[in-house]
Motif scaffolding. Structure first.
Motif, PDB file in Angstrom:
ATOM      1  N   SER A 125       0.828  -1.210   0.000  1.00  0.00           N
ATOM      2  CA  SER A 125       0.000   0.000   0.000  1.00  0.00           C
ATOM      3  C   SER A 125       0.861   1.259   0.000  1.00  0.00           C
ATOM      4  O   SER A 125       0.570   2.232  -0.707  1.00  0.00           O
ATOM      5  CB  SER A 125      -0.923  -0.020   1.225  1.00  0.00           C
ATOM      6  N   ARG A 126       1.934   1.237   0.787  1.00  0.00           N
ATOM      7  CA  ARG A 126       2.816   2.403   0.860  1.00  0.00           C
ATOM      8  C   ARG A 126       3.504   2.654  -0.474  1.00  0.00           C
ATOM      9  O   ARG A 126       3.596   3.798  -0.941  1.00  0.00           O
ATOM     10  CB  ARG A 126       3.854   2.186   1.950  1.00  0.00           C
ATOM     11  N   GLU A 128       2.513   1.791  -3.440  1.00  0.00           N
ATOM     12  CA  GLU A 128       1.568   2.232  -4.466  1.00  0.00           C
ATOM     13  C   GLU A 128       1.211   3.699  -4.316  1.00  0.00           C
ATOM     14  O   GLU A 128       0.696   4.312  -5.256  1.00  0.00           O
ATOM     15  CB  GLU A 128       0.312   1.358  -4.425  1.00  0.00           C
ATOM     16  N   HIS A 129       1.488   4.266  -3.115  1.00  0.00           N
ATOM     17  CA  HIS A 129       1.278   5.694  -2.912  1.00  0.00           C
ATOM     18  C   HIS A 129       2.576   6.480  -3.088  1.00  0.00           C
ATOM     19  O   HIS A 129       2.578   7.701  -2.892  1.00  0.00           O
ATOM     20  CB  HIS A 129       0.714   5.954  -1.511  1.00  0.00           C
ATOM     21  N   GLU A 130       3.658   5.795  -3.449  1.00  0.00           N
ATOM     22  CA  GLU A 130       4.929   6.452  -3.729  1.00  0.00           C
ATOM     23  C   GLU A 130       5.441   5.981  -5.093  1.00  0.00           C
ATOM     24  O   GLU A 130       6.385   5.207  -5.203  1.00  0.00           O
ATOM     25  CB  GLU A 130       5.957   6.126  -2.641  1.00  0.00           C
TER      26      GLU A 130
END
Length: 331
Positions: A125-126, A128-130
């Protein structure tokens, strides 16, 4: 089972295939990489993955059986890495470890998770946000997983340090030093530190290799040179953790030795007190035994003040012994 299967291109997730058949070709065609996550897969499930990505059979065997030490192995077509994430339960004072196996290739990452406490869902999740970090390729996944695991090591080390300080205060307090469960608690804590050390200690060599700090500066394939400073940061954090664990291990051994010494000193004090009271009880017993023999020609037998005189002598000797033992700290 298969937890997730996705293709990433330029740091963004694209619609992945419904299964991983042909996923590697699709990723290469898109100039990206595929990331497949599995949780305790069966032999048949992993056989399909290993055939699709050409994984080495020895690494596949390790991934299926688990119970591996942290390590890094290089094969012809992939890189195989083992990490052990750690969780600490303060209520039960238990350190539990899981396992993450990572297969890294030129255009794929396969992660296999065993046990609980894995940071993989959070890592995906992290990342995919970076997109800027994820866009650096499959190496970024390995870095993010290692970084999350080692950062949590720091959290667990802090919690263990707090628990150790409480245990130390209990051992050296007058009330806690005498509890029967203190030695058991110290030994249990030492076992948890050892379990933690088994996860962090062996990981030092793999992280050093990823930073190109291994023997003769050997280059690890499938790892981008631009990623090495990031792995160096993880290696520095890991070194801090290992130093902390080593310090805790030494300190808990010293606490156990101090506790055993306290128990020994306390037992010696008890024995001195028992010996002092026994000596005080023995003296009047001896006098009473002598005058209780009732021989006909005993000195002072017919003296009018013999009885109070003997009692007075007993009391005087008892007071003298009491003051002597008190001065020496036996009472």
């Amino acid at each position: 089972m298969i937890v997730d299967c996705a293709i990433y291109r330029d740091g963004h997730r694209t619609e992945g295939p419904e299964d991983f058949s042909g996923a590697l070709e699709d990723a290469r065609a898109a100039k990206g990489f595929v990331w497949i996550g599995l949780h305790e897969p069966t032999t048949d499930e992993f056989a399909l993955v290993s055939r699709e990505f050409g994984l080495h059979p020895l690494a596949v065997e390790d991934a299926l059986k688990a119970h591996q030490r942290p390590k890094l192995e290089v094969y012809d077509d992939s890189l195989f890495m083992v990490l052990k994430p750690v969780e600490y339960e303060p209520d039960g004072a238990v350190v539990s470890t899981g396992e993450i196996m990572i297969f890294l290739g030129d255009s794929f990452v396969v992660t296999v998770r065993h046990g609980e406490g894995s940071p993989l869902n959070t890592v995906r999740s992290r990342l995919e946000h970076e997109p800027e970090l994820l866009g650096k390729g499959p190496t970024s996944v390995v870095y993010a997983i290692a970084d999350a695991a080692v950062d949590h090591y720091l959290v667990v080390a802090t919690e263990l340090q707090t628990e150790l300080e409480e245990l130390e205060a209990e051992v050296f307090s007058p009330e806690g030093a005498g509890t029967r469960l203190t030695a058991s608690r110290i030994y249990t804590f030492k076992r948890q530190v050892l379990e933690f050390r088994r996860a962090t200690g062996p990981l030092t060599t793999p992280m050093a290799r990823l930073t190109e700090a291994g023997a003769f500066g050997a280059t690890v394939p499938f790892v981008s040179k631009k990623a090495r400073p990031f792995f160096r940061d993880v290696h520095d954090h890991l070194t801090r953790v290992n130093d902390s664990v080593e310090g805790m291990d030494r300190l808990v051994s010293d606490i156990l030795s101090a506790h055993l010494a306290q128990v020994s000193v306390r037992q010696n004090d008890d024995m001195r007190k028992i010996s002092a009271w026994a000596a005080m009880a023995a003296l009047p017993t001896v006098l009473a035994g002598i005058y209780g023999m009732n021989f006909e020609h005993m000195p002072e037998l017919r003296w009018e003040w013999s009885y109070p005189a003997v009692i007075l002598v007993m009391v005087a000797l008892e007071v003298l012994l009491y003051r002597l033992f008190k001065r020496r700290g036996w009472m």
